[in-house]
Design a protein around this motif. Structure first.
Motif, PDB file in Angstrom:
ATOM      1  N   MET A  64       0.824  -1.207   0.000  1.00  0.00           N
ATOM      2  CA  MET A  64       0.000   0.000   0.000  1.00  0.00           C
ATOM      3  C   MET A  64       0.855   1.253   0.000  1.00  0.00           C
ATOM      4  O   MET A  64       0.325   2.357  -0.058  1.00  0.00           O
ATOM      5  CB  MET A  64      -0.882   0.039   1.252  1.00  0.00           C
ATOM      6  CG  MET A  64      -1.908  -1.047   1.361  1.00  0.00           C
ATOM      7  SD  MET A  64      -3.214  -0.837   0.146  1.00  0.00           S
ATOM      8  CE  MET A  64      -4.263   0.381   0.924  1.00  0.00           C
ATOM      9  N   LEU A  66       2.318   2.370   2.627  1.00  0.00           N
ATOM     10  CA  LEU A  66       1.940   3.071   3.851  1.00  0.00           C
ATOM     11  C   LEU A  66       2.932   2.801   4.972  1.00  0.00           C
ATOM     12  O   LEU A  66       2.613   2.971   6.136  1.00  0.00           O
ATOM     13  CB  LEU A  66       0.540   2.624   4.308  1.00  0.00           C
ATOM     14  CG  LEU A  66      -0.637   3.199   3.546  1.00  0.00           C
ATOM     15  CD1 LEU A  66      -1.940   2.600   4.028  1.00  0.00           C
ATOM     16  CD2 LEU A  66      -0.671   4.709   3.675  1.00  0.00           C
ATOM     17  N   ARG A  98      -1.593   7.484  -4.322  1.00  0.00           N
ATOM     18  CA  ARG A  98      -2.764   7.834  -3.530  1.00  0.00           C
ATOM     19  C   ARG A  98      -4.047   7.545  -4.317  1.00  0.00           C
ATOM     20  O   ARG A  98      -5.053   7.120  -3.762  1.00  0.00           O
ATOM     21  CB  ARG A  98      -2.702   9.308  -3.156  1.00  0.00           C
ATOM     22  CG  ARG A  98      -3.644   9.700  -2.064  1.00  0.00           C
ATOM     23  CD  ARG A  98      -3.297  11.066  -1.516  1.00  0.00           C
ATOM     24  NE  ARG A  98      -3.581  12.134  -2.454  1.00  0.00           N
ATOM     25  CZ  ARG A  98      -4.810  12.506  -2.796  1.00  0.00           C
ATOM     26  NH1 ARG A  98      -5.838  11.910  -2.263  1.00  0.00           N
ATOM     27  NH2 ARG A  98      -5.003  13.467  -3.653  1.00  0.00           N
ATOM     28  N   ARG A 101      -4.752   3.797  -4.027  1.00  0.00           N
ATOM     29  CA  ARG A 101      -5.176   3.355  -2.700  1.00  0.00           C
ATOM     30  C   ARG A 101      -6.665   3.563  -2.523  1.00  0.00           C
ATOM     31  O   ARG A 101      -7.175   4.651  -2.754  1.00  0.00           O
ATOM     32  CB  ARG A 101      -4.468   4.197  -1.640  1.00  0.00           C
ATOM     33  CG  ARG A 101      -3.307   3.523  -1.009  1.00  0.00           C
ATOM     34  CD  ARG A 101      -2.754   4.418   0.071  1.00  0.00           C
ATOM     35  NE  ARG A 101      -1.350   4.650  -0.165  1.00  0.00           N
ATOM     36  CZ  ARG A 101      -0.743   5.825  -0.048  1.00  0.00           C
ATOM     37  NH1 ARG A 101      -1.421   6.880   0.304  1.00  0.00           N
ATOM     38  NH2 ARG A 101       0.532   5.923  -0.276  1.00  0.00           N
ATOM     39  N   GLY A 102      -7.352   2.537  -2.095  1.00  0.00           N
ATOM     40  CA  GLY A 102      -8.780   2.687  -1.849  1.00  0.00           C
ATOM     41  C   GLY A 102      -9.615   2.533  -3.093  1.00  0.00           C
ATOM     42  O   GLY A 102     -10.814   2.322  -3.015  1.00  0.00           O
ATOM     43  N   MET A 107      -7.809  -2.033   1.668  1.00  0.00           N
ATOM     44  CA  MET A 107      -7.291  -2.765   2.804  1.00  0.00           C
ATOM     45  C   MET A 107      -8.347  -2.835   3.889  1.00  0.00           C
ATOM     46  O   MET A 107      -9.059  -1.867   4.146  1.00  0.00           O
ATOM     47  CB  MET A 107      -6.049  -2.035   3.317  1.00  0.00           C
ATOM     48  CG  MET A 107      -5.254  -2.819   4.307  1.00  0.00           C
ATOM     49  SD  MET A 107      -3.564  -2.213   4.293  1.00  0.00           S
ATOM     50  CE  MET A 107      -2.842  -3.257   5.512  1.00  0.00           C
ATOM     51  N   PHE A 109      -8.644  -3.471   7.901  1.00  0.00           N
ATOM     52  CA  PHE A 109      -7.743  -3.482   9.040  1.00  0.00           C
ATOM     53  C   PHE A 109      -8.189  -4.473  10.097  1.00  0.00           C
ATOM     54  O   PHE A 109      -9.312  -4.948  10.131  1.00  0.00           O
ATOM     55  CB  PHE A 109      -7.619  -2.083   9.632  1.00  0.00           C
ATOM     56  CG  PHE A 109      -6.750  -1.204   8.795  1.00  0.00           C
ATOM     57  CD1 PHE A 109      -5.419  -1.087   9.063  1.00  0.00           C
ATOM     58  CD2 PHE A 109      -7.274  -0.518   7.706  1.00  0.00           C
ATOM     59  CE1 PHE A 109      -4.600  -0.296   8.298  1.00  0.00           C
ATOM     60  CE2 PHE A 109      -6.471   0.273   6.929  1.00  0.00           C
ATOM     61  CZ  PHE A 109      -5.135   0.384   7.222  1.00  0.00           C
ATOM     62  N   GLU A 111      -8.295  -4.161  13.491  1.00  0.00           N
ATOM     63  CA  GLU A 111      -8.935  -3.756  14.743  1.00  0.00           C
ATOM     64  C   GLU A 111     -10.176  -2.931  14.423  1.00  0.00           C
ATOM     65  O   GLU A 111     -10.082  -1.719  14.266  1.00  0.00           O
ATOM     66  CB  GLU A 111      -7.908  -2.907  15.477  1.00  0.00           C
ATOM     67  CG  GLU A 111      -7.721  -3.016  16.962  1.00  0.00           C
ATOM     68  CD  GLU A 111      -8.203  -4.247  17.670  1.00  0.00           C
ATOM     69  OE1 GLU A 111      -9.398  -4.249  18.008  1.00  0.00           O
ATOM     70  OE2 GLU A 111      -7.411  -5.158  17.935  1.00  0.00           O
ATOM     71  N   THR A 114     -10.828   0.360  16.481  1.00  0.00           N
ATOM     72  CA  THR A 114     -10.062   1.601  16.409  1.00  0.00           C
ATOM     73  C   THR A 114      -9.861   2.096  14.983  1.00  0.00           C
ATOM     74  O   THR A 114      -9.337   3.176  14.787  1.00  0.00           O
ATOM     75  CB  THR A 114      -8.670   1.418  17.041  1.00  0.00           C
ATOM     76  OG1 THR A 114      -8.036   0.325  16.393  1.00  0.00           O
ATOM     77  CG2 THR A 114      -8.765   1.127  18.512  1.00  0.00           C
ATOM     78  N   ALA A 115     -10.273   1.310  13.999  1.00  0.00           N
ATOM     79  CA  ALA A 115     -10.004   1.712  12.618  1.00  0.00           C
ATOM     80  C   ALA A 115     -11.082   2.635  12.066  1.00  0.00           C
ATOM     81  O   ALA A 115     -11.005   3.056  10.922  1.00  0.00           O
ATOM     82  CB  ALA A 115      -9.848   0.491  11.716  1.00  0.00           C
ATOM     83  N   LEU A 116     -12.095   2.926  12.873  1.00  0.00           N
ATOM     84  CA  LEU A 116     -13.110   3.883  12.439  1.00  0.00           C
ATOM     85  C   LEU A 116     -12.953   5.164  13.250  1.00  0.00           C
ATOM     86  O   LEU A 116     -12.668   5.119  14.449  1.00  0.00           O
ATOM     87  CB  LEU A 116     -14.519   3.306  12.661  1.00  0.00           C
ATOM     88  CG  LEU A 116     -14.939   2.198  11.704  1.00  0.00           C
ATOM     89  CD1 LEU A 116     -16.215   1.549  12.177  1.00  0.00           C
ATOM     90  CD2 LEU A 116     -15.128   2.759  10.304  1.00  0.00           C
ATOM     91  N   GLU A 128     -16.809   8.774   2.227  1.00  0.00           N
ATOM     92  CA  GLU A 128     -15.534   9.454   2.008  1.00  0.00           C
ATOM     93  C   GLU A 128     -14.668   8.666   1.027  1.00  0.00           C
ATOM     94  O   GLU A 128     -13.993   9.256   0.184  1.00  0.00           O
ATOM     95  CB  GLU A 128     -14.800   9.628   3.328  1.00  0.00           C
ATOM     96  CG  GLU A 128     -13.531  10.434   3.171  1.00  0.00           C
ATOM     97  CD  GLU A 128     -12.882  10.766   4.486  1.00  0.00           C
ATOM     98  OE1 GLU A 128     -12.690   9.835   5.284  1.00  0.00           O
ATOM     99  OE2 GLU A 128     -12.571  11.940   4.714  1.00  0.00           O
ATOM    100  N   ALA A 129     -14.728   7.342   1.154  1.00  0.00           N
ATOM    101  CA  ALA A 129     -13.949   6.507   0.233  1.00  0.00           C
ATOM    102  C   ALA A 129     -14.370   6.779  -1.210  1.00  0.00           C
ATOM    103  O   ALA A 129     -13.543   6.748  -2.123  1.00  0.00           O
ATOM    104  CB  ALA A 129     -14.148   5.038   0.581  1.00  0.00           C
ATOM    105  N   VAL A 132     -13.240  10.584  -2.229  1.00  0.00           N
ATOM    106  CA  VAL A 132     -11.807  10.776  -2.421  1.00  0.00           C
ATOM    107  C   VAL A 132     -11.421  10.459  -3.867  1.00  0.00           C
ATOM    108  O   VAL A 132     -10.518  11.058  -4.429  1.00  0.00           O
ATOM    109  CB  VAL A 132     -11.022   9.891  -1.428  1.00  0.00           C
ATOM    110  CG1 VAL A 132      -9.587   9.735  -1.851  1.00  0.00           C
ATOM    111  CG2 VAL A 132     -11.084  10.495  -0.038  1.00  0.00           C
ATOM    112  N   MET A 180     -16.240  -0.034   3.405  1.00  0.00           N
ATOM    113  CA  MET A 180     -15.325   1.028   2.981  1.00  0.00           C
ATOM    114  C   MET A 180     -14.338   0.504   1.952  1.00  0.00           C
ATOM    115  O   MET A 180     -13.965   1.208   1.008  1.00  0.00           O
ATOM    116  CB  MET A 180     -14.532   1.561   4.184  1.00  0.00           C
ATOM    117  CG  MET A 180     -15.288   2.509   5.063  1.00  0.00           C
ATOM    118  SD  MET A 180     -14.442   2.721   6.652  1.00  0.00           S
ATOM    119  CE  MET A 180     -13.171   3.860   6.197  1.00  0.00           C
TER     120      MET A 180
END
Lengths: 338, 285
Positions: A64, A66, A98, A101-102, A107, A109, A111, A114-116, A128-129, A132, A180
């Motif tokens: 990615m 990242l 960029r 990506r998405g 990807m 995640f 967790e 915590t990923a939101l 948003e995805a 973008v 997402m």
């Protein structure tokens, strides 16, 4: 069939800040991924397994682009397209990366808790995805977001989309994260331990959902996990990593039925099944994983291996084709060195 | 929304100081907005025969050395205080958010330069000294006053924002947003800032008190808004020479400044308690 993703000699290093003055050894570096090569055909699911610290997450972040800024990635990663035969991701300008990506690579995640973003409605996060990557109105993006949430089997998606993450359960949040990831119909989906944080029943539901989406959209997936049982359910092929190196790769059948590398064999032996004799202690692999700042020049598994011979410690063994499309990084068990 | 309203109500009962602060700030805001309708007299109306009068029913706070009604001047003075205070906080906050976000998000050399060189340079001067120097160069006036006070004010916000961003950028949803292809600007504005804004709001409320005090100080020194515009600091300076024969000239402006500063501090404290879940649990909310 041409590979959708072709990774060649991917190496990722993290330079370590040398403790100035204490010793004058050259600046040490952590070798997180070492000469990793694999490919995934369109529509295929490749499982990347390995224990914590074996480099599987670092490898996926490298795909990615990242990785944290101090990481040094080298090698080549080709992502092919219907129109032209592949772009090399590591040398792509930031802005173009960029854009991929998405939209082309997404990807999921590990967790979901915590990923939101806790202060944003989940529908807005899915929308948003869309926003973008595509020019369009907010309402259009919102309706696409709701549609994606419906595709991941979120009941009453219109209402749920207006919820904040804290109002959703863990399984629900993981579904939102999947929504997402798939809302832009990516070609490649990287799932980094998507079920680790969930309990077993929800885990089964999420795996079922991924299988469904896969057949529906023809998703190509890189499925990262340390859970062999989960991997055996979802993937077509398996790649086993140990201390940053790929040690074995083959079809699911080959890996689980006739593992070639001593590490894979040890790993599979250590998995308890219903038929395991409970009066005996569980099988283990003696020793520990080498520290990443001192990965041996030779085979990383050498010190723990029951089959080792003298050359193992001196040179990094090449991948040997054990049987068609089944590779192992061990010349000993494959009879190259007798 | 209603549950938030209820717990706000509870907070008010648990915290009478905060309620007093809100009421006072609302009062000053109303004074500032509707001064011409509220003030009983023209604040600039000179009436020499009735100069230096003690408080009475016709002049609630008495008159100053030119016979102007002090109560009316206080009401008009709240315009300057509120205007300058909120502009200073807005400008400092904006600058602080921008600089702090950039330093915290990108880290590395940018962060080292901003944090160590720029911020420390500004912090090494007392803010009021910077402001005096700035106004001395540029001349008095509301615009220059706001710029002068923001000059020393933004660093506090920048430091706070930087530290918060530094922690927030490691959170997983930030990485998830990047994995979606979101640009840096989008990640900062949509994902990081909304998650770190709470302590910044608290600092802004307390910063408002500081800005009002700083404005009064500058006006007291004659570096604020030029006369005849009424400002609390100017009134204090005008009354200085009559401290013993007409103490109300100093008393009422001083009380007003004190109340304004106190009320914003109360609000800031209450906001901090309200926005921090730990102290809410302790208060049993």
């Amino acid at each position: 069939m041409a590979a959708l993703l072709d990774v060649r000699h991917l190496t990722v290093e993290f330079p370590r800040q040398g403790r100035a003055g204490t010793d004058n050894s050259p600046a040490q570096k952590l070798l997180a991924v070492r000469d990793l090569s694999f490919n995934i055909s369109a529509g295929e699911v490749l499982g990347l397994v390995g224990e914590s610290g074996s480099g599987k997450s670092v490898a996926s972040l490298a795909l990615m682009r990242l990785l944290p800024p101090q990481a040094r990635a080298s090698g080549e990663i080709f992502l092919s397209n219907e129109s032209h035969s592949g772009r090399e991701l590591l040398s792509l300008p930031d802005e173009e990366m960029r854009g991929l990506r998405g939209s082309r690579i997404a990807m999921i995640f590990q967790e979901p808790m915590t990923a939101l973003n806790p202060v944003m409605r989940v529908g807005d996060q899915v929308a948003e995805a869309v926003l973008v990557h595509a020019k369009g109105s907010k309402s259009e993006a919102w309706s696409r977001a709701v549609a994606a949430m419906r595709e991941v089997a979120i009941a009453d998606a219109e209402r749920r989309a207006r919820d904040f993450p804290y109002q959703l359960s863990g399984g629900m949040r993981q579904r939102v994260l999947i929504a997402m990831a798939i809302v832009n119909r990516p070609q490649l989906l990287i799932a980094d331990e998507p079920t680790t944080a969930l309990d077993v029943t929800i885990q089964a539901q999420i795996l079922e959902l991924l299988a469904e989406l896969r057949s529906k959209f023809g998703l190509t997936m890189l499925f990262i996990s340390h859970d062999l049982a989960v991997v055996s359910q979802v993937v077509d092929r398996v790649a086993v990593m140990y201390a940053g190196s790929l040690v074995e790769m083959g079809s699911k059948h080959a890996i689980f039925q006739s593992p070639a590398h001593p590490y894979t064999r040890g790993l599979l032996k250590a998995v308890p099944t219903l038929r395991t004799d409970r009066s005996r202690p569980l099988e283990t692999i003696e020793g520990t994983v080498p520290a990443l700042h001192a990965v041996p020049v030779g085979c990383p598994f050498e010190s723990r291996c029951g089959y080792r011979v003298v050359p193992c410690a001196q040179e990094f063994p090449p991948l040997v084709e054990v049987s068609p499309q089944h590779w192992a990084r061990c010349p000993v068990v494959n009879g190259v060195i007798a | 929304m209603s549950s938030a309203a209820i717990s706000l109500g509870r907070t008010a009962r648990h915290n009478p100081l905060a309620s007093a602060g809100v009421v006072l700030v609302a009062m000053f805001a109303i004074f500032a907005l509707f001064a011409p309708w509220i003030a009983p007299q023209d604040p600039a109306n000179i009436d020499l025969p009735s100069r230096l009068q003690a408080p009475s029913s016709s002049h609630w706070c008495g008159t100053d050395e030119l016979g102007r009604d002090i109560f009316s001047r206080l009401i008009y003075g709240s315009r300057i205080s509120m205007l300058v205070g909120s502009c200073v906080v807005a400008v400092s906050l904006l600058l602080g958010l921008i600089v702090g976000s950039i330093a915290g998000y990108y880290g590395g050399g940018i962060d080292r330069f901003v944090n160590i060189v720029v911020m420390n340079a500004f912090l090494s001067f007392p803010g009021i000294l910077l402001a005096i120097a700035f106004v001395a160069f540029r001349g008095p006036g509301i615009f220059n006053l706001v710029l002068a006070l923001s000059l020393g004010g933004w660093v506090g916000y920048a430091r706070l924002v930087r530290a918060q961003v530094l922690a927030a950028r490691e959170r997983e949803f930030v990485e998830a947003a990047k994995a979606l292809g979101a640009s840096d600007l989008r990640v900062i504005v949509r994902h990081i800032l909304p998650n770190i804004i709470q302590p910044v709001i608290v600092q802004a409320a307390i910063g408002m008190a500081g800005a009002i005090l700083a404005e009064a100080t500058m006006s007291f020194l004659g570096l604020g808004v030029p006369p005849p515009t009424a400002s609390w600091g100017t009134m204090l300076n005008d009354g200085r020479s009559h401290l013993f024969d007409a103490p109300h000239l100093v008393l009422f402006p001083a009380l007003t400044v004190m109340l304004a500063v106190l009320s914003f501090n109360f609000i800031g404290d209450a906001l901090r308690d309200f926005l921090d879940p730990r102290s809410r649990i302790e208060a049993g909310l």
